[in-house]
Scaffold this active site. Sequence first.
Site, PDB file in Angstrom:
ATOM      1  N   HIS A  48     -26.385 -25.727 -56.852  1.00  0.00           N
ATOM      2  CA  HIS A  48     -25.860 -26.426 -58.021  1.00  0.00           C
ATOM      3  C   HIS A  48     -25.225 -27.746 -57.549  1.00  0.00           C
ATOM      4  O   HIS A  48     -24.315 -27.734 -56.707  1.00  0.00           O
ATOM      5  CB  HIS A  48     -24.775 -25.595 -58.711  1.00  0.00           C
ATOM      6  CG  HIS A  48     -25.289 -24.382 -59.442  1.00  0.00           C
ATOM      7  ND1 HIS A  48     -26.621 -24.078 -59.586  1.00  0.00           N
ATOM      8  CD2 HIS A  48     -24.605 -23.388 -60.090  1.00  0.00           C
ATOM      9  CE1 HIS A  48     -26.748 -22.961 -60.291  1.00  0.00           C
ATOM     10  NE2 HIS A  48     -25.539 -22.515 -60.607  1.00  0.00           N
ATOM     11  N   CYS A  69     -20.325 -19.999 -60.964  1.00  0.00           N
ATOM     12  CA  CYS A  69     -20.908 -20.660 -59.781  1.00  0.00           C
ATOM     13  C   CYS A  69     -20.809 -22.186 -59.828  1.00  0.00           C
ATOM     14  O   CYS A  69     -20.661 -22.827 -58.794  1.00  0.00           O
ATOM     15  CB  CYS A  69     -22.360 -20.225 -59.615  1.00  0.00           C
ATOM     16  SG  CYS A  69     -23.267 -20.146 -61.156  1.00  0.00           S
TER      17      CYS A  69
HETATM   18  P1  NAP Z   1     -30.197 -10.476 -62.489  1.00  0.00           P
HETATM   19  O1  NAP Z   1     -31.052 -11.039 -61.409  1.00  0.00           O
HETATM   20  O2  NAP Z   1     -30.735 -10.480 -63.872  1.00  0.00           O
HETATM   21  O3  NAP Z   1     -29.791  -8.962 -62.061  1.00  0.00           O
HETATM   22  C1  NAP Z   1     -29.116  -8.130 -62.954  1.00  0.00           C
HETATM   23  C2  NAP Z   1     -28.786  -6.774 -62.328  1.00  0.00           C
HETATM   24  O4  NAP Z   1     -28.083  -6.012 -63.318  1.00  0.00           O
HETATM   25  C3  NAP Z   1     -30.006  -5.949 -61.906  1.00  0.00           C
HETATM   26  O5  NAP Z   1     -29.705  -5.228 -60.756  1.00  0.00           O
HETATM   27  C4  NAP Z   1     -30.207  -4.970 -63.086  1.00  0.00           C
HETATM   28  O6  NAP Z   1     -30.733  -3.723 -62.681  1.00  0.00           O
HETATM   29  C5  NAP Z   1     -28.750  -4.757 -63.500  1.00  0.00           C
HETATM   30  N1  NAP Z   1     -28.704  -4.376 -64.929  1.00  0.00           N
HETATM   31  C6  NAP Z   1     -29.105  -5.100 -65.994  1.00  0.00           C
HETATM   32  N2  NAP Z   1     -28.911  -4.386 -67.141  1.00  0.00           N
HETATM   33  C7  NAP Z   1     -28.387  -3.199 -66.768  1.00  0.00           C
HETATM   34  C8  NAP Z   1     -27.956  -2.044 -67.475  1.00  0.00           C
HETATM   35  N3  NAP Z   1     -28.038  -1.963 -68.810  1.00  0.00           N
HETATM   36  N4  NAP Z   1     -27.437  -0.998 -66.762  1.00  0.00           N
HETATM   37  C9  NAP Z   1     -27.359  -1.067 -65.421  1.00  0.00           C
HETATM   38  N5  NAP Z   1     -27.750  -2.141 -64.677  1.00  0.00           N
HETATM   39  C10 NAP Z   1     -28.247  -3.194 -65.346  1.00  0.00           C
HETATM   40  O7  NAP Z   1     -28.785 -11.249 -62.583  1.00  0.00           O
HETATM   41  P2  NAP Z   1     -27.986 -12.071 -61.424  1.00  0.00           P
HETATM   42  O8  NAP Z   1     -28.318 -13.516 -61.448  1.00  0.00           O
HETATM   43  O9  NAP Z   1     -28.114 -11.315 -60.152  1.00  0.00           O
HETATM   44  O10 NAP Z   1     -26.502 -12.022 -61.976  1.00  0.00           O
HETATM   45  C11 NAP Z   1     -25.669 -10.890 -61.829  1.00  0.00           C
HETATM   46  C12 NAP Z   1     -24.287 -11.233 -62.324  1.00  0.00           C
HETATM   47  O11 NAP Z   1     -23.742 -12.286 -61.525  1.00  0.00           O
HETATM   48  C13 NAP Z   1     -24.272 -11.770 -63.763  1.00  0.00           C
HETATM   49  O12 NAP Z   1     -23.132 -11.296 -64.422  1.00  0.00           O
HETATM   50  C14 NAP Z   1     -24.232 -13.286 -63.589  1.00  0.00           C
HETATM   51  O13 NAP Z   1     -23.650 -13.935 -64.680  1.00  0.00           O
HETATM   52  C15 NAP Z   1     -23.364 -13.402 -62.338  1.00  0.00           C
HETATM   53  N6  NAP Z   1     -23.544 -14.616 -61.517  1.00  0.00           N
HETATM   54  C16 NAP Z   1     -24.785 -15.033 -61.143  1.00  0.00           C
HETATM   55  C17 NAP Z   1     -24.915 -16.159 -60.341  1.00  0.00           C
HETATM   56  C18 NAP Z   1     -26.247 -16.683 -59.888  1.00  0.00           C
HETATM   57  O14 NAP Z   1     -26.279 -17.731 -59.211  1.00  0.00           O
HETATM   58  N7  NAP Z   1     -27.366 -16.030 -60.190  1.00  0.00           N
HETATM   59  C19 NAP Z   1     -23.777 -16.832 -59.903  1.00  0.00           C
HETATM   60  C20 NAP Z   1     -22.510 -16.359 -60.300  1.00  0.00           C
HETATM   61  C21 NAP Z   1     -22.423 -15.253 -61.100  1.00  0.00           C
HETATM   62  P3  NAP Z   1     -32.294  -3.316 -62.972  1.00  0.00           P
HETATM   63  O15 NAP Z   1     -33.124  -4.137 -62.027  1.00  0.00           O
HETATM   64  O16 NAP Z   1     -32.331  -1.875 -62.669  1.00  0.00           O
HETATM   65  O17 NAP Z   1     -32.550  -3.658 -64.410  1.00  0.00           O
END
Ligand code: NAP
Length: 365
Positions: A254, A159
Amino acid sequence: MNKIKVGILGVTGMVGQSYVKLLQNHPWFDVVDFAASSNSAGKMYSKVVSKKWLMDGEIPKKYLNFIIRDIHNFEDIPNDVKLFFSALDLKNKESTRNFEFSYAKKGYALVSNSSANRWTDDVPMIIPEINPHHTEIIFSQQQIRKLPSTGFVTVKPNCSIQSYLIGLFSLQKSGYPLKDVQVTTLQALSGAGAKGITNPEWHKNIIPFIKGEEEKTEQEPLKILGKIQSGKIKKSNIFNISATCIRVPVIHGHSAVVQINFESNIPSKEEIIKIWNTFKPDVYEFNLPSAPKKTIIYRKESDRPQVKADVNNQNGMAITFGRLKNDKFFDYKIIGLSHNTIRGAAGGAILTAELLVKKGFIKYG
Ligand code: NAP
C-alpha cells in the site's frame, strides 16, 4: 524453554497464509492449531490451500498434513494453546466482536486483524512502535468483562495507515506537532484478501472506492494516539485527517501520498529526514524477534519508494518514505509505502504478540 503454543483462525485466507509463512520458524511461537470455516474443517491444509497458496515459496512442509478445525469447535483445540491469531473475515461485525470474546472467555489471548473490535473502547489497537502502553487496558478489559487472567482481545489497525502513521508519530514526538493530514492511499489487490487478487475486474484497473476504508483511515490513528482514561481508550484530537482510498493493480504494497501541515513549529527537510533515520521507538529495547532493525527508511532517489524495490524492506516490516518536498497548499508532501499483508496484517500482529509476551500478558509454560 518450550515455545508458546499458538493457533491461527482463518488460516486458509490471504492473511492466514501470511501467518503460516511468517511463523514457520518463529523462535517463541509454535503453531499447533489451524482453523477456518466449516467448508475447510476436517480437511488437510495442503488439500484445501494447494490451489490457492498465494505466498512466495512452497507451503511449509511441516504444516501440509495439519487438519483444519472449525473455528466454532472449541473441544478439539489442542492442550496448552495460549494465543490465537485471527485472520477471519466474517460477514457480520457484531457477531465477530462477540466471537472474538468467546475465545477470550475460554482463557485464550487473541490478536485480531478484523476491524470488528477496533472501536471497542477497552480493546487496545496497537502499533508497537507507537502505543505499546495501551496494553495496560487489558487489565480493565479482563476485570470488567470477568475474563480469565489469560484471556483477552487485542487488535491490529487497518493496513493502509501503516504506510505513514509511524513517520508522523516520530515527528510529533520530536516536538513538531501536526495540524492537518491529507492522505491518498493506493492500495494493493491483496488488501481485499484472496478474492482481491483473483478479481478480474480489478486487474489493469483503478477502483476509486474501498468500502469503509476512508472512515477507518481517518479515525483509527486517533485511537492509536489516544489516552487511557477510566478503563477506556479515549480518542485523541491531535490532528485532522482527510483520506481518499483507491484500489490499484499491485499485488502487495500500500502506498500513500501524504500532505501535512504543522501546528507552528515547522522542521526543515533535513531535520525530518534525520528524525526518521534516527527513529528509535521505546519498543526496540525489548529486542522483539519480528521488529525491524530500522522501522523507517528514507530513500533520497526521486523515483522511490517503489513497490517492487521497497515493499520487502526489513522483511516487509519497514515503512519506506521518499519524495519529501514542499507543497503549495501544505507544509510538506511525502510518499510512504508498507507491505499490507506483513507490516499491515500478519507481521504487525506477530510483533504485537511478541510485545504481549515481553510484558507478561502471554506466558511460557
Ligand atoms: P480472506 O483471504 O478472504 O480469508 C478469510 C478467512 O476467513 C479464510 O480463512 C476463511 O476460511 C475464513 N472465513 C470466512 N468466512 C468464515 C466463516 N463464516 N466461518 C469461519 N471462517 C470463515 O481474507 P484476508 O484478506 O485474509 O483478511 C482476513 C482479515 O484480516 C479480515 O478481517 C481483513 O479485513 C483483515 N485484514 C486484511 C489485510 C490484507 O492485507 N489482506 C490487512 C489487514 C487486515 P475458508 O477458507 O474456510 O472459507
